[in-house]
Design a protein around this motif. Structure first.
Motif, PDB file in Angstrom:
ATOM      1  N   CYS A   1      11.966 -12.676 -19.357  1.00  0.00           N
ATOM      2  CA  CYS A   1      11.180 -13.864 -19.704  1.00  0.00           C
ATOM      3  C   CYS A   1       9.774 -13.422 -20.111  1.00  0.00           C
ATOM      4  CB  CYS A   1      11.114 -14.825 -18.518  1.00  0.00           C
ATOM      5  SG  CYS A   1      10.010 -16.212 -18.826  1.00  0.00           S
TER       6      CYS A   1
ATOM      7  N   CYS B   1       7.277 -15.566 -17.158  1.00  0.00           N
ATOM      8  CA  CYS B   1       7.248 -15.246 -15.722  1.00  0.00           C
ATOM      9  C   CYS B   1       7.835 -13.863 -15.419  1.00  0.00           C
ATOM     10  CB  CYS B   1       7.971 -16.322 -14.912  1.00  0.00           C
ATOM     11  SG  CYS B   1       9.767 -16.287 -15.055  1.00  0.00           S
TER      12      CYS B   1
ATOM     13  N   CYS C   1      14.393 -19.172 -20.257  1.00  0.00           N
ATOM     14  CA  CYS C   1      14.323 -18.807 -18.836  1.00  0.00           C
ATOM     15  C   CYS C   1      14.684 -20.012 -17.972  1.00  0.00           C
ATOM     16  CB  CYS C   1      12.908 -18.324 -18.513  1.00  0.00           C
ATOM     17  SG  CYS C   1      12.657 -17.976 -16.759  1.00  0.00           S
TER      18      CYS C   1
ATOM     19  N   CYS D   1      11.382 -20.943 -15.608  1.00  0.00           N
ATOM     20  CA  CYS D   1      10.134 -21.548 -16.090  1.00  0.00           C
ATOM     21  C   CYS D   1      10.232 -22.123 -17.500  1.00  0.00           C
ATOM     22  CB  CYS D   1       8.995 -20.520 -16.029  1.00  0.00           C
ATOM     23  SG  CYS D   1       9.028 -19.319 -17.365  1.00  0.00           S
TER      24      CYS D   1
ATOM     25  N   GLY E   1      10.466 -20.426 -20.187  1.00  0.00           N
ATOM     26  CA  GLY E   1       9.880 -19.493 -21.155  1.00  0.00           C
ATOM     27  C   GLY E   1      10.947 -18.882 -22.068  1.00  0.00           C
TER      28      GLY E   1
END
Ligand SMILES: [Zn+2]
Length: 160
Positions: free
Chosen positions: A77, A80, A97, A100, A102
Motif C-alpha cells: 500500500c 499505510c 488496500c 485504508c 490506498g
C-alpha cells in the motif's frame, strides 16, 4: 537494492561492526548476511576479535520459480505500507488496500526482471558463502516451500 544489486561489502561490514557494539551478551540473528565470500571472511575475523562464535547457519531453501512467483505477486500500500500477496486479494479488486483504501503498488525491487537479476547475483555471490560455512560451522537446511506454520515449526525445531 532497487537495481537488484547488493550493498557494498565495506558498508555492510561497517553496519554489522556498529551493531555488535550493542549486542554484548545477547542472542542475535543475521538475516541475509553475509552474502559474499569476502563478507563471510570479514565476519569471521570480526567475531574472532570480539570473542564470539556462530551457533548455527540456517538455509531456508526455496525453488527459484517459487521465489519469482512470491515476490512478483507482492503488493504494498502506497499510503499505510501494508503488504499483500495477490492471492490474498479479492478477484477484480487487486489495487486497493483493504485497511485504508490506498493504492497498492509493486515495489521496484519486486519486478520480475529485478527479482531474476537478484537470483543471478545470489547464485554467483552467495553459493561460495554456503561452501565456506559447509566446510567450517556446517549448514542446516530447511525447506521453505509449503505451509508457513509448518516451515516456522521446522525452523524452531532445528534451532533448539
Ligand atoms: Zn493501506
Amino acid at each position: 537494492m532497487i537495481a537488484g544489486l547488493l550493498v557494498p561489502d565495506e558498508i555492510m561490514l561497517g553496519l554489522i561492526r556498529e551493531q555488535f557494539e550493542t549486542l554484548e551478551g545477547l542472542v542475535w540473528i543475521l538475516d541475509g548476511f553475509p552474502r559474499t565470500l569476502p563478507q563471510a571472511e570479514s565476519l569471521a575475523e570480526l567475531l574472532e576479535e570480539k570473542g564470539l562464535a556462530i551457533g548455527m547457519v540456517l538455509l531456508i531453501d526455496i525453488d527459484n520459480e517459487e521465489i519469482v512467483g512470491r515476490l512478483t505477486s507482492r503488493r504494498v500500500c502506497g499510503d499505510c505500507k501494508s503488504v499483500y500477496n495477490l492471492s490474498m486479494l479479492p478477484e477484480g479488486d487487486e489495487s486497493i488496500c483493504g485497511k485504508c483504501g490506498g493504492k497498492l503498488v509493486t515495489r521496484p525491487d519486486d519486478r520480475e526482471e529485478t527479482v531474476r537479476r537478484r537470483l543471478k547475483v545470489y547464485e554467483e555471490q552467495t553459493t561460495p558463502v554456503l561452501e565456506f560455512y559447509r566446510k567450517s560451522v556446517g549448514v542446516t537446511e530447511v525447506g521453505g516451500t509449503g505451509d508457513i506454520d509448518e516451515i516456522t515449526a521446522e525452523i524452531i525445531r532445528v534451532m533448539k
